[in-house]
Design a protein around this motif. Sequence first.
Motif, PDB file in Angstrom:
ATOM      1  N   CYS A  72       0.828  -1.209   0.000  1.00 55.11           N
ATOM      2  CA  CYS A  72       0.000   0.000   0.000  1.00 55.11           C
ATOM      3  C   CYS A  72       0.864   1.262   0.000  1.00 55.11           C
ATOM      4  O   CYS A  72       0.467   2.293  -0.535  1.00 55.11           O
ATOM      5  CB  CYS A  72      -0.952  -0.003   1.176  1.00 55.11           C
ATOM      6  SG  CYS A  72      -0.124   0.048   2.768  1.00 55.11           S
ATOM      7  N   LEU A  73       2.061   1.185   0.572  1.00 51.57           N
ATOM      8  CA  LEU A  73       2.944   2.352   0.584  1.00 51.57           C
ATOM      9  C   LEU A  73       3.454   2.669  -0.813  1.00 51.57           C
ATOM     10  O   LEU A  73       3.665   3.835  -1.154  1.00 51.57           O
ATOM     11  CB  LEU A  73       4.109   2.118   1.544  1.00 51.57           C
ATOM     12  CG  LEU A  73       3.725   1.950   3.006  1.00 51.57           C
ATOM     13  CD1 LEU A  73       4.952   1.698   3.854  1.00 51.57           C
ATOM     14  CD2 LEU A  73       2.960   3.142   3.518  1.00 51.57           C
ATOM     15  N   LEU A  76       0.715   4.685  -2.314  1.00 50.27           N
ATOM     16  CA  LEU A  76       0.773   6.071  -1.838  1.00 50.27           C
ATOM     17  C   LEU A  76       1.891   6.845  -2.519  1.00 50.27           C
ATOM     18  O   LEU A  76       1.757   8.036  -2.817  1.00 50.27           O
ATOM     19  CB  LEU A  76       0.990   6.098  -0.324  1.00 50.27           C
ATOM     20  CG  LEU A  76      -0.227   5.850   0.540  1.00 50.27           C
ATOM     21  CD1 LEU A  76       0.165   5.767   1.999  1.00 50.27           C
ATOM     22  CD2 LEU A  76      -1.260   6.929   0.330  1.00 50.27           C
ATOM     23  N   ARG A  77       2.990   6.173  -2.790  1.00 48.47           N
ATOM     24  CA  ARG A  77       4.097   6.815  -3.485  1.00 48.47           C
ATOM     25  C   ARG A  77       3.690   7.201  -4.903  1.00 48.47           C
ATOM     26  O   ARG A  77       4.065   8.269  -5.402  1.00 48.47           O
ATOM     27  CB  ARG A  77       5.292   5.861  -3.522  1.00 48.47           C
ATOM     28  CG  ARG A  77       6.578   6.528  -3.255  1.00 48.47           C
ATOM     29  CD  ARG A  77       7.682   5.562  -3.062  1.00 48.47           C
ATOM     30  NE  ARG A  77       7.785   4.651  -4.193  1.00 48.47           N
ATOM     31  CZ  ARG A  77       8.842   3.928  -4.460  1.00 48.47           C
ATOM     32  NH1 ARG A  77       9.876   3.984  -3.680  1.00 48.47           N
ATOM     33  NH2 ARG A  77       8.871   3.136  -5.488  1.00 48.47           N
ATOM     34  N   SER A 130       3.369  16.877  -1.038  1.00 49.50           N
ATOM     35  CA  SER A 130       3.522  15.573  -1.684  1.00 49.50           C
ATOM     36  C   SER A 130       4.986  15.244  -1.932  1.00 49.50           C
ATOM     37  O   SER A 130       5.358  14.078  -1.952  1.00 49.50           O
ATOM     38  CB  SER A 130       2.723  15.527  -2.987  1.00 49.50           C
ATOM     39  OG  SER A 130       3.246  16.454  -3.907  1.00 49.50           O
ATOM     40  N   THR A 133       6.087  13.812   1.301  1.00 50.31           N
ATOM     41  CA  THR A 133       5.512  12.474   1.433  1.00 50.31           C
ATOM     42  C   THR A 133       6.259  11.475   0.569  1.00 50.31           C
ATOM     43  O   THR A 133       6.575  10.363   1.010  1.00 50.31           O
ATOM     44  CB  THR A 133       4.019  12.500   1.039  1.00 50.31           C
ATOM     45  OG1 THR A 133       3.355  13.464   1.839  1.00 50.31           O
ATOM     46  CG2 THR A 133       3.377  11.149   1.206  1.00 50.31           C
TER      47      THR A 133
END
Length: 171
Positions: A72-73, A76-77, A130, A133
């Motif tokens: 899931c990461l 998100l990336r 972002s 992030t």
Amino acid sequence: GIRFGFAVAIVMILVLMIAVSTTYAWVTNRSQDSPNSRLARNSTLAQAFSLIGRSGTLTKLVELPASKPTDCLNGLRVLAMAWIILGHSFLMPEGVSGYLNPQDITSSPLNTASAESNPLLMIIIQAEQSVDTFFFLSGFLLSHLMLKELQHRGAHPLLAILLRYFRLTPS
């Protein structure tokens, strides 16, 4: 202009290669006994552009790889990278998109219908978040993979960091 025509020609060539390669693989796979089926299996070009077969794109789409807790990461990336691209295409207009009218963004008495009065502009302006992030997730995933590799190999972490520093430092 000429650039658009060139881009369309390249895309059409790729689509034609995909269509020919997929048709070739389909025809040769239907006739298993023919000598051409061995040729299709050995043809790197047919495998590279084919949508079907052992290495085809359609067969890869239905495969379910083993799930990892960090998958899931990566998603998100991807979202952070899309947000970065969106922000760069609007906040650096002259260099990226050729947009040369920043007066349409800021509000003035002569231009009341500017982008500044639109609440969706905040999504574009906050694209800086972002970037943070994206870098955090990239660093976390790199550290996670490095720690797993160090645990598997049994190497010393400081030595691995030192080797990574020397590899990344320009000579």
